[in-house]
Scaffold this motif. Structure first.
Motif, PDB file in Angstrom:
ATOM      1  N   ASP A 109       0.834  -1.203   0.000  1.00 40.14           N
ATOM      2  CA  ASP A 109       0.000   0.000   0.000  1.00 40.14           C
ATOM      3  C   ASP A 109       0.866   1.249   0.000  1.00 40.14           C
ATOM      4  O   ASP A 109       0.602   2.196  -0.700  1.00 40.14           O
ATOM      5  CB  ASP A 109      -0.924   0.018   1.222  1.00 40.14           C
ATOM      6  CG  ASP A 109      -2.162  -0.827   0.992  1.00 40.14           C
ATOM      7  OD1 ASP A 109      -2.442  -1.104  -0.180  1.00 40.14           O
ATOM      8  OD2 ASP A 109      -2.815  -1.206   1.962  1.00 40.14           O
ATOM      9  N   ARG A 112       2.376   1.720  -3.347  1.00 45.32           N
ATOM     10  CA  ARG A 112       1.384   2.085  -4.343  1.00 45.32           C
ATOM     11  C   ARG A 112       0.976   3.541  -4.227  1.00 45.32           C
ATOM     12  O   ARG A 112       0.601   4.176  -5.193  1.00 45.32           O
ATOM     13  CB  ARG A 112       0.155   1.186  -4.151  1.00 45.32           C
ATOM     14  CG  ARG A 112      -0.458   0.746  -5.444  1.00 45.32           C
ATOM     15  CD  ARG A 112      -1.259  -0.510  -5.217  1.00 45.32           C
ATOM     16  NE  ARG A 112      -0.427  -1.675  -5.098  1.00 45.32           N
ATOM     17  CZ  ARG A 112      -0.582  -2.615  -4.177  1.00 45.32           C
ATOM     18  NH1 ARG A 112      -1.513  -2.519  -3.287  1.00 45.32           N
ATOM     19  NH2 ARG A 112       0.210  -3.648  -4.156  1.00 45.32           N
ATOM     20  N   GLU A 158      -9.675   2.558   3.863  1.00 48.35           N
ATOM     21  CA  GLU A 158      -9.730   1.360   3.010  1.00 48.35           C
ATOM     22  C   GLU A 158      -9.705   0.114   3.875  1.00 48.35           C
ATOM     23  O   GLU A 158      -8.829  -0.067   4.706  1.00 48.35           O
ATOM     24  CB  GLU A 158      -8.524   1.329   2.061  1.00 48.35           C
ATOM     25  CG  GLU A 158      -8.493   0.052   1.209  1.00 48.35           C
ATOM     26  CD  GLU A 158      -7.140  -0.229   0.542  1.00 48.35           C
ATOM     27  OE1 GLU A 158      -6.392   0.723   0.269  1.00 48.35           O
ATOM     28  OE2 GLU A 158      -6.855  -1.418   0.309  1.00 48.35           O
TER      29      GLU A 158
HETATM   30 MG   LIG Z   1      -5.066  -2.376  -0.561  1.00 50.19          MG
END
Ligand SMILES: [Mg+2]
Ligand SMILES: Nc1nc2c(ncn2[C@@H]2O[C@H](COP(=O)(O)OP(=O)(O)OP(=O)(O)O)[C@@H](O)[C@H]2O)c(=O)[nH]1
Length: 330
Positions: A109, A112, A158
């Protein structure tokens, strides 16, 4: 300056420190929440959930870019459309199900979302679920309070929609975005997890893949089973390709549309969130008090064993515990 003061001034390191204390369930975290709480309630909470690998982080990353780069359609502080020349400041909390199978996801994460490294208006944080037996929703909620107090306009949370914890988290956001992907039998999975019911907006991501239209139809068919009043919000389905950003501006617009539509419902949603947190906190405090102050070491575990051995039923056991705390049996 106290840590809480520094959080309130938007100090990034203080925010990170405060969230670490919350994550560790450090007693000091309650003091921080106490100090910042009056200055919270302004941020708009966006919950993004969906099955593992649905592209949630990629999508959140794109959402963040939208909030940062575009002139916002709706300034969350003013609550009206078209005002606010500045980009929105954003906080992201990625709740990571630290299982043996996805141990690398936190790092994933971070990598990203590196597009936003160096952007002071974006704060990204992963929270591990390990060790949070049921307290995850609270820890996430408290972390969101920190970002809110620090002045973030929008907070995106998230989660991987697998368990009750995640559903609890998303249920209490101001808007719930459920992400599905074609070709994985998600339709069935999502229905099973009770995710259909909590979605305000559906996203069919990886629309570049085969089966996206079929999935759209499946979700649509599911929605058709419900009846919606003329004033009622019917969850729209937005098609996206998170990797290219296609459909993301539409998603942002849909989120703002929901926000406008649910302005009155938002108070009810926040009431629910407060109630959930209060109940959760009292339950946990009660159990802590019981185990720490009233029961001998190992006593609770013995009682659980007796239930497992069918020597006592759970109701009688619960009454025993309530009696120990000086409360009436029910
Ligand atoms: Mg994720
Ligand atoms: N083809 C295609 N691939 C995508 C799309 N969106 C994301 N991906 C890819 O899907 C993979 C998983 O993306 P993530 O964003 O990590 O998914 P996630 O839902 O956050 O995953 P977890 O947090 O581990 O559950 C990555 O390799 C992405 O590049 C898309 O729209 N199309």
């Amino acid at each position: 300056m106290t840590l809480a003061d520094r959080v309130l001034s938007g100090d990034l390191r203080a925010m990170a420190r405060a969230i670490s204390l919350i994550e560790d369930e450090d007693p000091a975290s309650a003091d921080i929440v106490r100090a910042i709480f009056p200055r919270t309630g302004r941020a708009y909470l966006i919950g993004v959930t969906g099955p593992p690998g649905a592209g949630k982080s990629t999508l959140v990353d794109r959402l963040v870019s939208e909030f940062r780069q575009r002139r916002p359609l709706l300034d969350t502080r003013e609550g009206s459309v078209g005002v606010g020349p500045h980009a929105l400041s954003v906080g992201v909390i990625a709740v990571d199900p630290t299982s043996p199978f996805s141990g690398g996801a936190v790092l994933g994460d971070r990598l990203r979302m590196q597009a936003h490294a160096g952007d002071e208006g974006v704060f990204i944080r992963s929270m591990a679920t390990r060790g949070h037996l049921g307290g995850l929703a609270r820890a996430t909620g408290d972390a969101a309070l920190v970002l809110d107090a620090a002045g973030k306009d929008v907070i995106v949370i998230e989660t991987v929609g697998v368990g009750q914890d995640e559903v609890d988290i998303i249920r209490t956001a101001d808007v719930s975005v459920v992400t599905l992907v074609p070709g994985t039998g998600d339709e069935v999975q999502a229905l099973k997890a009770g995710i259909m019911e909590i979605a305000d907006i559906f996203v069919v991501n990886k629309a570049d893949r085969e089966g996206a239209d079929r999935l759209m139809s499946a979700v649509e068919a599911n929605l058709a089973l419900q009846t919606y009043g003329s004033e009622e919000w019917r969850p729209p389905i937005v098609k996206t390709i998170a990797t290219s950003g296609q459909g993301v501006p539409e998603l942002v617009e849909t989120i703002w549309r929901f926000r406008e539509h649910s302005a009155s419902g938002q108070a009810a949603r926040r009431h629910k969130r407060s109630e959930f947190r209060l109940r959760e906190l009292v339950s946990q405090r009660f159990m802590d008090h019981l185990e720490r102050d009233l029961l001998k070491a190992g006593e609770l575990s013995e009682l659980v064993d007796r239930i497992a051995l069918r020597e006592v039923d759970p109701y009688t056991a619960a009454n025993e515990l309530l009696a120990r705390a000086g409360l009436k049996k029910c």
